[in-house]
Design an enzyme around this catalytic site. Structure first.
Site, PDB file in Angstrom:
ATOM      1  N   LYS A  46      15.319   0.149   3.305  1.00  0.00           N
ATOM      2  CA  LYS A  46      14.791   0.462   1.967  1.00  0.00           C
ATOM      3  C   LYS A  46      14.928   1.955   1.680  1.00  0.00           C
ATOM      4  CE  LYS A  46      12.198   0.737  -1.775  1.00  0.00           C
ATOM      5  NZ  LYS A  46      10.777   0.365  -1.800  1.00  0.00           N
ATOM      6  N   LEU A  49       0.828  -1.203   0.000  1.00  0.00           N
ATOM      7  CA  LEU A  49       0.000   0.000   0.000  1.00  0.00           C
ATOM      8  C   LEU A  49       0.865   1.258   0.000  1.00  0.00           C
ATOM      9  CD1 LEU A  49      -2.554  -1.348   2.629  1.00  0.00           C
ATOM     10  CD2 LEU A  49      -2.960  -1.054   0.176  1.00  0.00           C
ATOM     11  N   PRO A  50       0.275   2.409  -0.341  1.00  0.00           N
ATOM     12  CA  PRO A  50       1.089   3.619  -0.518  1.00  0.00           C
ATOM     13  C   PRO A  50       1.783   4.133   0.741  1.00  0.00           C
ATOM     14  CG  PRO A  50      -0.999   3.845  -1.669  1.00  0.00           C
ATOM     15  CD  PRO A  50      -1.101   2.600  -0.845  1.00  0.00           C
TER      16      PRO A  50
END
Length: 323
Positions: free
Chosen positions: A194, A79-80
């Site tokens: 990340k 999801l965003p």
């Protein structure tokens, strides 16, 4: 923080895996799981996208989040933002946890494991974990690098943070999605890694484009410069995989958006602030990418950052004609 008993993923394909978010990344990842023979539930706020996926690829269309919670043993969120992950879990009568509370099926786990593969904010993911723990549930973070192309081929790099037993449970499923699965440590470290990886990538692309423009104005062919970089100490992922392919070709089509890069740089700077780490170069990198986003507009590929640098230098990069 109380933890549910550690459980290992069964060797059979009986485990039910749900994918929440059938977008540009979630769709090919869900397809990998369907093609691996797993039972896959697909859910998206755009019900048409989930239904189309099930018709074209396979899997079962989950009509609502509660039904996902009632059936799935492992739930992947792609999801965003972390805020949307939290809303999916806790907000409204039809939230995921509400379905889990009504769970009657006996699967691989008493309560499903949440695997957040979004590029989220580590501190927010830790806060989500604290809420889940009160319900006897757990979460791991497993963001990915590699873009849509590697999602299709199952060659993503996956950075996983969380309890070892939970990661063990998710590992067989993750191996259908990624070629490199690295356990980074406690919950949130995957998402931190990340964002920091993308900060390094963003800074590297910016400086690579700038040196091509300097050389171009001096009379060097940018393509020749890239060749030299790739056999010299200036070699980087950008010089090997982006400059000729997407910048000099003018295709700007790597498959990873400038908007997502700016989002990830913001997460990296959040980690820097929360750890009280002076980061002047990272801060400048984030500011330049933010300026490019504002100038170029939404929907750009991240390699279009070169167009921003070109506007500043009043130079257009092209092979064979430096000016």
């Amino acid at each position: 923080m109380p933890k549910p008993p550690e459980q290992k993923m069964p060797e059979s394909n009986a485990t039910v895996v749900a994918v929440i978010g059938i977008g540009s990344m979630g769709r090919p990842m869900a397809a990998r799981l369907v093609n691996a023979g797993l039972r896959v539930l697909a859910y998206d706020v755009n019900a048409e996208a989930a239904a189309r996926f099930c018709k074209e690829v396979g899997g079962e269309h989950a009509a609502n989040l509660a039904s996902v919670g009632q059936q799935a043993d492992l739930i992947i969120t792609m999801l965003p933002t972390s805020a949307i992950v939290s809303a999916v879990l806790f907000d409204g009568a039809d939230n995921l946890c509400a379905g889990i509370a009504r769970r009657t099926v006996s699967g691989a786990r008493k309560t499903p494991l949440i695997v957040d593969m979004s590029s989220g904010v580590p501190s927010q993911t830790v806060a989500i974990a604290e809420q889940l723990s009160t319900k006897g549930m757990s979460i791991i973070d497993a963001p990915v690098s590699g873009g849509v192309k590697r999602a299709i081929t199952g060659e993503l790099a996956i950075m996983v943070g969380g309890e070892a037993g939970d990661i063990d449970f998710a590992d067989p499923v993750l191996r259908h999605l990624g070629k490199s699965i690295v356990r980074t440590g406690k919950l949130g470290t995957g998402q931190a890694m990340k964002s920091l990886n993308n900060m390094a990538s963003a800074a590297g692309l910016l400086i690579a484009v700038e040196i091509l423009m300097i050389g171009s104005k001096f009379g060097l062919d940018p393509a020749v410069m890239v060749d030299v970089l790739n056999v010299s100490s200036g070699k980087s992922n950008s010089s090997e995989s982006k400059l000729k392919q997407f910048v000099l070709s003018r295709s700007f089509g790597s498959g990873f958006s400038l908007d997502l890069m700016v989002k990830d740089l913001g997460i990296a700077m959040t980690v820097a602030r929360e750890t009280h780490t002076p980061s002047p170069l990272a801060a400048l990198t984030g500011e330049l990418w933010g300026a490019a986003q504002a100038l170029l507009g939404p929907g750009q590929d991240h390699t279009a950052i070169a167009r921003f640098s070109e506007l500043l230098a009043k130079t257009t990069l092209s092979s064979g004609d430096p000016h």
